[in-house]
Scaffold this motif. Structure first.
Motif: not given
Length: 420
Positions: A383-396
């Motif tokens: 099983y592999l999870r594919i997701f549409d994430a926004a890494f740029g919105r999370e300001k580390l």
């Protein structure tokens, strides 16, 4: 091939740290003399002896394997009181039973069709007749929950039809049956049966036997409605925009210096100026003006909709939104999905943004859309999870800066020197 590989035993034992207990060959000879219903499957553990390539050891391994094969080939018996009788319906490639009882599986499996949907029609028993899909029939036959019968013919003496074996059920229900709305393959059934044994509720998705419906407005973020207050706020920010543009003139005039020399009181401003790479933002995706065409049958599409065990949102009359959506892929016949295929697959998923109060990694794991790929390779499911994430919105850097500032201050901290 497995037996031949096991016969070739090394003459020297492997190091202790390299031994995997899950791959050890167990001694199953006790199964040959075991009787009664209190026989338990042995737990995996250490081996009884190390391999030394002798005839005695080879005979012992052969006897153990034969005892295991005999135990697996033992005929299972299911009580008739706990078994419901079902009849195969060739025209619809399904099976039906009248008021099936004796198992809790019937609570979330099977369905009663309306007068227009029932393949047999209105005959006075339609309300008592429960229909089962091909994957449900095979699963119930494997568990011994139903006694599947062939259709009744004139030669049947008891009028109940001949019993159908498990091998015959596999032959009749597995395979591509596009005309009957089936399209059940061995890979799809492997995923279905594995999830059902784990306690999940599994139902067919709308795109099971075809491309499915086109993306709906729920698949895209909602455009916020502009009000007079929002318009005034946007005008108030014009001054800030012009001021910030003057501050960035030095960096724009000299692209080699994204961070011009100057006084910076925190790292947030520096990291913000270093953010030069464009990133994908799912919140800005807009619905197309013209309806999109559905994907072709050869494309990857969602097959199963899954609910967690004991889900309170699932009801047989009202399923509710699923917890997971799974697309089954045959690793032997399908190449690695391309970016276009994955994008088309996520395009049909419902837009579900993560919660604001969730942790950073939980937001990235959930994404704004997600789907699970079940890759089946000769019966082994991954099983592999594919997701549409926004890494740029999370300001580390904003989190690190705020966290570092929160640790400062207070009495008893370091930095005062000794004796103070």
């Amino acid at each position: 091939m497995a037996d031949a590989d096991e016969d070739v035993m090394p003459r020297s034992g492997a190091p202790i740290e390299d031994i995997d207990l899950s791959e050890e060959v167990q001694d199953f000879r006790f199964l040959a003399t075991a009787t009664g219903n209190d026989v338990k499957i042995p737990k995996r553990g250490e081996k009884d002896f190390e391999p030394h390539a002798t005839a005695l050891q080879s005979n012992t391994l052969a006897a153990s394997r034969q005892a295991m094969h005999n135990a697996l080939s033992f005929e299972r018996i299911h009580p008739l009181k706990l078994t419901a009788q079902a009849t195969f319906h060739p025209e619809s490639n399904m099976a039906y039973a009248y008021n099936p009882k004796g198992s809790p599986l019937f609570v979330r499996m099977g369905q009663v069709f309306t007068k227009g949907e029932d393949p047999i029609g209105e005959d006075g028993l339609r309300g008592q007749r429960m229909w089962f899909l091909p994957e449900e029939v095979i699963y119930l036959v494997e568990r011994g929950t139903i006694d599947l019968r062939w259709p009744v013919t004139e030669d049947d003496e008891d009028g109940q039809g001949l019993p159908m074996s498990l091998q015959a059920a596999y032959a009749m229900f597995l395979g591509e049956h596009q005309a009957l709305g089936g399209a059940l393959t061995f890979e799809r059934y492997s995923v279905f049966s594995g999830l059902k044994r784990a306690g999940y509720t599994v139902l067919r998705a709308s795109s099971f036997a075809g491309p499915g419906p086109a993306p709906t407005p729920d698949c895209y973020p909602q455009i916020p409605q502009r009000t007079w207050q929002a318009g005034l706020l946007s005008l108030a920010w014009l001054k800030t925009i012009f001021i910030s543009s003057h501050k960035e003139d030095d960096s724009i005039s000299n692209p080699a210096l994204p961070v011009p020399p100057g006084l910076y009181r925190n790292y947030v401003d520096i990291y913000r100026r270093l953010a030069l790479i464009q990133w994908h933002d799912p919140t800005t995706s807009l619905a197309p003006t013209c309806p999109l065409a559905t994907a072709s049958d050869n494309d990857i599409r969602v097959t199963w909709e899954v609910w967690k065990p004991g889900s309170s949102t699932f009801k047989k009359s009202d399923h509710g939104p699923p917890d997971f959506r799974i697309a089954v892929i045959d690793a032997r016949d399908t190449m690695v999905p391309s970016l276009q295929q994955l994008s088309s697959l996520l395009e049909t998923e419902k837009y579900e943004p993560p919660k604001t109060e969730d942790q950073l990694y939980q937001k990235l794991k959930h994404g704004y859309k997600n789907v699970i790929l079940a890759v089946v390779d000769q019966g082994v499911v991954s099983y592999l999870r594919i997701f549409d994430a926004a890494f740029g919105r999370e300001k580390l850097y904003e989190r690190m800066d705020s966290g570092a500032g929160a640790k400062r201050g207070g009495r008893g901290g370091r930095g005062r020197g000794r004796g103070r």
